[in-house]
Design an enzyme around this catalytic site. Structure first.
Site, PDB file in Angstrom:
ATOM      1  N   GLY A  17       0.653  -1.232  -0.100  1.00 60.02           N
ATOM      2  CA  GLY A  17      -0.073   0.127   0.104  1.00 60.02           C
ATOM      3  C   GLY A  17       0.944   1.304   0.026  1.00 60.02           C
ATOM      4  O   GLY A  17       2.057   1.350   0.559  1.00 60.02           O
ATOM      5  N   ARG A  36       0.508  -4.568  -4.641  1.00 61.54           N
ATOM      6  CA  ARG A  36       0.515  -5.818  -3.647  1.00 61.54           C
ATOM      7  C   ARG A  36       0.730  -7.025  -4.851  1.00 61.54           C
ATOM      8  O   ARG A  36      -0.228  -7.748  -4.881  1.00 61.54           O
ATOM      9  CB  ARG A  36      -0.705  -5.947  -2.898  1.00 61.54           C
ATOM     10  CG  ARG A  36      -0.987  -4.742  -1.890  1.00 61.54           C
ATOM     11  CD  ARG A  36      -1.802  -4.893  -0.895  1.00 61.54           C
ATOM     12  NE  ARG A  36      -2.430  -4.107  -0.249  1.00 61.54           N
ATOM     13  CZ  ARG A  36      -1.772  -3.512   0.865  1.00 61.54           C
ATOM     14  NH1 ARG A  36      -0.677  -3.995   1.324  1.00 61.54           N
ATOM     15  NH2 ARG A  36      -2.083  -2.339   1.513  1.00 61.54           N
ATOM     16  N   ASP A  46       5.392  -5.015   5.603  1.00 62.96           N
ATOM     17  CA  ASP A  46       5.862  -6.625   6.091  1.00 62.96           C
ATOM     18  C   ASP A  46       5.721  -7.252   4.631  1.00 62.96           C
ATOM     19  O   ASP A  46       6.630  -8.238   4.686  1.00 62.96           O
ATOM     20  CB  ASP A  46       4.976  -6.934   7.074  1.00 62.96           C
ATOM     21  CG  ASP A  46       3.283  -6.709   7.156  1.00 62.96           C
ATOM     22  OD1 ASP A  46       2.999  -6.412   5.782  1.00 62.96           O
ATOM     23  OD2 ASP A  46       2.645  -7.289   8.103  1.00 62.96           O
ATOM     24  N   THR A  48       4.663   1.979   6.561  1.00 60.69           N
ATOM     25  CA  THR A  48       3.317   1.562   6.733  1.00 60.69           C
ATOM     26  C   THR A  48       2.688   2.561   7.544  1.00 60.69           C
ATOM     27  O   THR A  48       3.136   2.873   8.601  1.00 60.69           O
ATOM     28  CB  THR A  48       3.059  -0.011   7.545  1.00 60.69           C
ATOM     29  OG1 THR A  48       1.724   0.192   7.980  1.00 60.69           O
ATOM     30  CG2 THR A  48       3.921  -0.177   8.724  1.00 60.69           C
ATOM     31  N   ARG A  91      -4.872  -2.697  10.645  1.00 57.83           N
ATOM     32  CA  ARG A  91      -5.360  -4.051  10.362  1.00 57.83           C
ATOM     33  C   ARG A  91      -5.109  -4.921  11.590  1.00 57.83           C
ATOM     34  O   ARG A  91      -6.133  -5.410  11.971  1.00 57.83           O
ATOM     35  CB  ARG A  91      -4.461  -4.620   9.214  1.00 57.83           C
ATOM     36  CG  ARG A  91      -4.764  -6.027   8.639  1.00 57.83           C
ATOM     37  CD  ARG A  91      -3.444  -6.626   8.030  1.00 57.83           C
ATOM     38  NE  ARG A  91      -3.956  -5.914   6.591  1.00 57.83           N
ATOM     39  CZ  ARG A  91      -4.691  -6.292   5.712  1.00 57.83           C
ATOM     40  NH1 ARG A  91      -5.264  -7.544   5.977  1.00 57.83           N
ATOM     41  NH2 ARG A  91      -4.858  -5.820   4.509  1.00 57.83           N
TER      42      ARG A  91
HETATM   43  O1  F6P Z   1      -1.089  -1.936   5.501  1.00 59.48           O
HETATM   44  C1  F6P Z   1      -1.622  -0.495   5.385  1.00 59.48           C
HETATM   45  C2  F6P Z   1      -3.088  -0.574   4.837  1.00 59.48           C
HETATM   46  O2  F6P Z   1      -3.477   0.912   4.959  1.00 59.48           O
HETATM   47  C3  F6P Z   1      -4.120  -1.183   6.112  1.00 59.48           C
HETATM   48  O3  F6P Z   1      -4.327  -0.117   6.959  1.00 59.48           O
HETATM   49  C4  F6P Z   1      -5.079  -1.706   5.301  1.00 59.48           C
HETATM   50  O4  F6P Z   1      -5.856  -2.745   5.791  1.00 59.48           O
HETATM   51  C5  F6P Z   1      -4.697  -1.993   4.087  1.00 59.48           C
HETATM   52  O5  F6P Z   1      -3.460  -1.475   3.842  1.00 59.48           O
HETATM   53  C6  F6P Z   1      -5.691  -1.487   2.810  1.00 59.48           C
HETATM   54  O6  F6P Z   1      -5.198  -2.004   1.597  1.00 59.48           O
HETATM   55  P1  F6P Z   1      -5.535  -1.695   0.165  1.00 59.48           P
HETATM   56  O7  F6P Z   1      -4.970  -0.529  -0.095  1.00 59.48           O
HETATM   57  O8  F6P Z   1      -4.953  -2.730  -0.652  1.00 59.48           O
HETATM   58  O9  F6P Z   1      -6.849  -1.563   0.090  1.00 59.48           O
END
Ligand code: F6P
Length: 340
Positions: free
Chosen positions: A10, A72, A102, A124, A170
């Site tokens: 992210g 991702r 991570d 993060t 999370r």
């Molecule tokens: O890991 C960072 C984060 O912002 C989390 O707080 C959240 O659950 C996740 O990424 C959201 O991921 P995405 O941007 O793939 O929807």
């Protein structure tokens, strides 16, 4: 030496400041050149590469997102270490500077184990990496969430409503804890602490009985006592982790049902990850980028930069993978003294 920079996972405010810090320091101090892998590990594996020069990083510290794009992606879906080696050879890249959370750092470690030269920079908004006291992006996310809650409070006050604000987090409730404390929330619900409907209702009614419009902050990973797992209705991400979001609506419905207070939920979502980074995050990210280059020049492969107190140090990449930094009991109890 020529270093390829990748931003994975992210995005978060401060990524561009890392890139600028690395490119300016690496170029000016050591005469290094830089390339950028586009779209995170996918770009690394597929050899999707662009030059990154001093001109390319001009003025980008204040820009949110990442000029390199991110994803991702699991590079083993695109050929793994063999594909990475080929792409590095083709673009004459000697080492990878991997900026991510991570998931990204686990990939970096695996590539390091395969003999590829990698340096890590932790990132993060959740601030849940134990290997560093703070990650950039967190301060910005907390500032955005706090401002949003200040706004929710004025509309809540006008209508005498209970306002529920759902923030990211999370496994760790750091954004909820800090923004909730900053905004004077009447309840903060975090993944680390299951909380019963009865307790939440007590806090909300106590605030209402004092003439306040209750503000409840809930982290996306919060689990209501009696539920099995965190609220997830959106399937899994590329690493098989459930995509979260929506617990705020559920908590709002529970509050409305048990208190008869008109209740509204707002989900802040990706607004917390967008836009201009705070000065704190720009400084931290710039220092991380500069130190990452020092590590590469020193041949400290398999290590990542880290903040300890106010010092930028380095630790093994594995430190980022072994345990998460969650909100301690003491920090939660401290905050909870002001609930209700
Ligand atoms: O890991 C960072 C984060 O912002 C989390 O707080 C959240 O659950 C996740 O990424 C959201 O991921 P995405 O941007 O793939 O929807």
């Amino acid at each position: 030496m020529r270093i390829g920079i990748a931003t994975g996972g992210g995005d978060c405010p401060g990524l561009n400041a890392v890139i600028r810090g690395a490119v300016l320091h690496g170029g000016e101090t050591y005469g290094l050149s830089f390339a950028g892998f586009l779209g995170g590990w996918r770009g690394v594996a597929l050899g999707d590469v662009t030059e990154v020069t001093r001109e390319d990083v001009r003025g980008i510290s204040k820009l949110g997102g990442t000029i390199l794009g991110t994803s991702r992606t699991n590079p083993w879906e695109f050929g793994g270490e063999d594909a990475v080696r080929n792409s590095m050879r083709e673009h004459e890249i000697d080492a990878i500077l991997a900026i991510g959370g991570d998931g990204t750092l686990a990939v970096a470690q695996r590539l390091h184990d395969a003999g590829i030269r990698v340096i890590g920079v932790p990132k993060t908004v959740d601030n849940d990496l134990n290997a560093t006291d703070m990650t950039f992006g967190f301060d910005t996310a907390v500032s955005i969430a706090t401002e949003a809650m200040d706004r929710l409070r004025t509309t809540g006050d006008s209508h005498g409503r209970c306002m529920v604000a759902e923030v990211m987090g999370r496994h760790a409730g750091w954004i909820a804890l800090h923004s909730g404390m900053a905004a004077g929330a009447h309840a903060i619900l975090i993944p680390e602490r299951r909380t019963s409907t009865e307790t939440i209702v007590d806090w909300v009614e106590s605030a209402r009985d004092r003439g306040r419009a209750p503000l409840v902050v809930v982290a996306e990973g919060f689990v209501l006592e009696g539920d099995e797992t965190a609220h997830s209705t959106k399937g899994n991400d590329a690493f098989g982790r459930p995509r979260l979001g929506g617990i705020g609506e559920r908590v709002a419905a529970v509050i409305a049902e048990h208190t008869n207070i008109e209740t509204r939920a707002s989900l802040l979502g990706h607004i917390q990850r967008g836009g201009v980074p705070t000065a704190f995050d720009r400084v931290l990210a710039t220092r991380f980028g500069m130190e990452a280059v020092n590590l590469a020049v020193g041949g400290n492969w398999g290590r990542m930069v880290s903040l300890r107190g106010t010092d930028v140090v380095d630790v093994p990449l594995t430190d980022a993978l072994n345990s998460s930094k969650v909100v301690s009991e003491a920090r939660y109890v401290e905050a909870s003294r002001l609930f209700g």
